[in-house]
Each structure stands twice: as C-alpha cells, then as structure tokens.
Design a protein around this motif. Sequence first.
Motif, short mmCIF file in Angstrom:
data_model
loop_
_atom_site.label_atom_id
_atom_site.label_comp_id
_atom_site.label_asym_id
_atom_site.label_seq_id
_atom_site.Cartn_x
_atom_site.Cartn_y
_atom_site.Cartn_z
N ALA A 92 0.83 -1.20 0.00
CA ALA A 92 0.00 0.00 0.00
C ALA A 92 0.87 1.25 0.00
O ALA A 92 0.59 2.23 -0.72
CB ALA A 92 -0.93 -0.01 1.21
N GLN A 93 1.92 1.23 0.78
CA GLN A 93 2.81 2.39 0.85
C GLN A 93 3.56 2.58 -0.46
O GLN A 93 3.73 3.71 -0.94
CB GLN A 93 3.78 2.23 2.02
CG GLN A 93 3.10 2.36 3.38
CD GLN A 93 3.98 1.92 4.54
OE1 GLN A 93 4.94 1.17 4.36
NE2 GLN A 93 3.65 2.37 5.74
N THR A 94 4.03 1.49 -1.06
CA THR A 94 4.73 1.56 -2.33
C THR A 94 3.83 2.14 -3.42
O THR A 94 4.28 2.90 -4.28
CB THR A 94 5.23 0.17 -2.75
OG1 THR A 94 6.14 -0.32 -1.76
CG2 THR A 94 5.95 0.23 -4.10
N GLU A 95 2.55 1.79 -3.36
CA GLU A 95 1.57 2.27 -4.33
C GLU A 95 1.22 3.73 -4.08
O GLU A 95 0.62 4.39 -4.94
CB GLU A 95 0.31 1.40 -4.27
CG GLU A 95 -0.70 1.67 -5.36
CD GLU A 95 -0.26 1.24 -6.75
OE1 GLU A 95 -0.91 1.66 -7.71
OE2 GLU A 95 0.73 0.49 -6.88
N GLY A 96 1.57 4.24 -2.90
CA GLY A 96 1.24 5.62 -2.57
C GLY A 96 -0.17 5.81 -2.05
O GLY A 96 -0.71 6.92 -2.12
#
Length: 215
Positions: free
Chosen positions: A71-75
Amino acid sequence: MGEFSGALRQQVLNWLADHVPESRLIHVLAVEQTAIALAQQHGLDVNKAAQAGLMHDLAKYFKPQKLLQMAQTEGLSLDPVDRANPHLLHADVGAIVARDQFGIQDEEVLQAIANHTLGKPGMSPLSCIVFLADSLEPGRGNTSELNALRQISQQDLPQAVWMTCDASIQDLVAKHRLIHPRTVLTRNWFLYNVKPTQSKQQSSSTEPIPQVLSE
C-alpha cells in the motif's frame, strides 16, 4: 478482453488455489456468481462483474507487513485504522495484484476490487455490486436481516449499500471494534445522496449533502 472465461479465469483460479484455503475459494466463487446475478438484474456488464467478483480477495491472506508495504509503495493514503488493522488493506492491495499479476487495466474493475470491503463515497454501480455480493453471497448465512438485504439489493443498489454499511457498523460497535471512516463516509454518501426509491416517490427534494462526504 472478451468473456471472462477460459485461459484468464483458469489462471486466476490456479493462483487462488495456491494462495487461499479451500473455504475462501468457495466464498470467492459464490461472490463471482452473486455479482453476475446482480449485474444481470441491474443491466450492468456481466463480464466486469465476474472479473471483479473472482479477483476481489486476491490479497486476503497476505501478511500484515506485506499489505502495508504494498500500500505504501503504491502511494495509497493510510488511515490510522489501516495501520492498526492492516487486513483492511486487502481490498486495495487486491486491485494492485489484479493489475500487476493478471494484467487487468479496466479501472472500473480495479475500483470494484479495491472498494469491496470499505466501500467508497460515490462508487460506481459495479463497485456497489461487488461490495454487496461479498456481504450477501449465500454462504454468509440465512438470517432474516441478510435475506432482507438480498431482496433490497435486487431492487435498489444504493439503498442496499447504505443498509449493509449500517449492519456492518452496528456489528462492529457491538463487538467494540474499530470502524474505518471510509465505511462511515460510504454509508453517509449513499444515505444522503441517493435516496431509496420510496423516498424519491414521496418527495422531489433531496437534502444537500455536506461537502466532506462528496470528496
């Protein structure tokens, strides 16, 4: 992409067999069929409903840290409730898997996967169908409340959405669980923005919705 059958569907089924237990696969297949039936009932794209239904739980059994990392990588914007209960991210992360693992590019299908757990204010009819199919497929039970919601879902998707949110919120309150604000925003948007059919017949005026709910 054509009918959702044959090679792609089998590829998804094979992947699910390696990543979810059999009991979850039974649920996934039931959601697929329920989504198809609702799409037929409401004149929506059956192929898209089948795709989103079958792929809605791709990330269901990902570990919490993997869900957070993806989720964080996807922003994606994370609420404190997401961080306290990363499992809630499995819907949004499932859409990432559908896109990256299976090449799904249709934004409406991806959004239907992403919105199937918490909903989203103003979400599309396809998202409504998958959201409802996940909660109301036959394996969820045979209570009078569920049967009433199933009947409403055949007649009025927006009403079924906010009533399903109501039931979910009531259950979480009773269990002293955290409630994700997106569920509340979804409930409020559909309650205030799209009146039930009977209310529309009784009154031609619609109370304006607070700006915060339409964002």
